[in-house]
Design an enzyme around this catalytic site. Structure first.
Site, PDB file in Angstrom:
ATOM      1  N   ASN A  14       0.833  -1.209   0.000  1.00  0.00           N
ATOM      2  CA  ASN A  14       0.000   0.000   0.000  1.00  0.00           C
ATOM      3  C   ASN A  14       0.865   1.256   0.000  1.00  0.00           C
ATOM      4  OD1 ASN A  14      -3.056  -0.400   0.171  1.00  0.00           O
ATOM      5  ND2 ASN A  14      -2.265  -1.981   1.551  1.00  0.00           N
ATOM      6  N   HIS A 110      -7.851  -0.867   6.149  1.00  0.00           N
ATOM      7  CA  HIS A 110      -8.134  -2.138   6.814  1.00  0.00           C
ATOM      8  C   HIS A 110      -8.728  -3.105   5.792  1.00  0.00           C
ATOM      9  CE1 HIS A 110      -9.045  -4.862  10.076  1.00  0.00           C
ATOM     10  NE2 HIS A 110     -10.213  -5.044   9.525  1.00  0.00           N
TER      11      HIS A 110
HETATM   12  C1  GAR Z   1      -2.858  -4.684   4.055  1.00  0.00           C
HETATM   13  O1  GAR Z   1      -3.736  -5.663   3.576  1.00  0.00           O
HETATM   14  C2  GAR Z   1      -3.564  -3.807   5.077  1.00  0.00           C
HETATM   15  O2  GAR Z   1      -4.901  -3.555   4.754  1.00  0.00           O
HETATM   16  C3  GAR Z   1      -3.437  -4.629   6.310  1.00  0.00           C
HETATM   17  O3  GAR Z   1      -2.147  -5.170   6.271  1.00  0.00           O
HETATM   18  C4  GAR Z   1      -1.757  -5.317   4.897  1.00  0.00           C
HETATM   19  C5  GAR Z   1      -0.437  -4.632   4.700  1.00  0.00           C
HETATM   20  O4  GAR Z   1       0.070  -4.923   3.436  1.00  0.00           O
HETATM   21  N1  GAR Z   1      -3.631  -3.860   7.485  1.00  0.00           N
HETATM   22  C6  GAR Z   1      -4.127  -4.377   8.616  1.00  0.00           C
HETATM   23  O5  GAR Z   1      -4.438  -5.521   8.738  1.00  0.00           O
HETATM   24  C7  GAR Z   1      -4.263  -3.384   9.737  1.00  0.00           C
HETATM   25  N2  GAR Z   1      -4.926  -3.988  10.844  1.00  0.00           N
HETATM   26  P1  GAR Z   1       1.144  -3.975   2.771  1.00  0.00           P
HETATM   27  O6  GAR Z   1       2.297  -3.853   3.774  1.00  0.00           O
HETATM   28  O7  GAR Z   1       1.569  -4.709   1.541  1.00  0.00           O
HETATM   29  O8  GAR Z   1       0.501  -2.648   2.490  1.00  0.00           O
END
Ligand code: GAR
Length: 211
Positions: A14, A110
């Protein structure tokens, strides 16, 4: 351009989506800092490769003293003149110390359609519940975990053959779409959430991608 920090704990996909969006000349946010609570977060190298300043404020040495860790994070945010924060896979529960200082200026993404499935393991829980729709949410951060006013959402279908991985990948594609869109609106002042008030009219379209 509002000086924005992205807080990560892991791979940072992200974060990359936000960095890429912020390269557009008309994007109202500038990513001025990527901060991780873990030195081994994969996203740190990606941010550095993109020329973005990085900082590590390890949470582990602070043990259970979350507020003390947050005070150290706050020092780094102030040192970089940060005005807006995007949590992007930042796997720390926040205390009133940081939430209070950044109310109305901190976003989180989220991986569920809040208020369904706050917390961890959202894709497995959506499958176990037999949900037909799942998705992701960008919301303003409040003291209650995964519960602040919603700024943007995208839904995806849950398919009969889905695994946690296939469903998570479908959701992640949408995360990468809605987080930059939400940051554009928030940084540009098109949506705001002054703490204590209702959310302003939400101009983001909410498509239900069916394929
Ligand atoms: C993402 O899916 C985000 O939505 C989630 O962790 C992942 C991070 O991926 N966040 C949570 O679960 C927050 N409670 P990334 O590091 O590749 O962005």
């Amino acid at each position: 351009r509002r000086r924005t920090a992205i807080l990560i704990s892991g791979r940072g996909s992200n974060m990359v989506a936000l960095l890429e969006a912020a390269r557009a000349a008309d994007f109202p946010a500038e990513i001025a800092l990527v901060l991780s609570n873990r030195a081994d977060a994969g996203g740190l190298a990606l941010a550095a490769a993109a020329g973005v300043p990085t900082a590590v404020v390890e949470s582990r040495p602070f043990g259970r003293d979350r507020a003390a860790h947050e005070a150290a994070v706050q020092v780094a945010l102030e040192a970089h003149g940060i005005e807006l924060i995007c949590l992007a896979g930042y796997m720390r529960l926040l205390t009133p110390y940081l939430v209070g200082r950044w109310a109305g200026r901190m976003l989180n993404i989220h991986p569920s359609l809040l208020p369904a499935f706050p917390g961890l393991d959202t894709h497995a829980r959506a499958l176990a519940a037999g949900a037909r729709l799942h998705g992701c949410t960008v919301h303003w951060v409040t003291e209650e975990m995964d519960a602040g006013p919603i700024l943007a959402q995208a839904a995806v279908p849950v398919l009969p053959e889905d695994t946690e991985e296939s469903l998570g990948a479908r959701v992640l594609t949408q995360e990468h779409r809605i987080y930059p869109a939400a940051l554009r609106l928030a940084a540009g002042g098109e949506v705001s959430w002054p703490p204590g008030s209702a959310v302003l009219a939400n101009p983001l379209p909410s498509p239900l991608p069916l394929s």
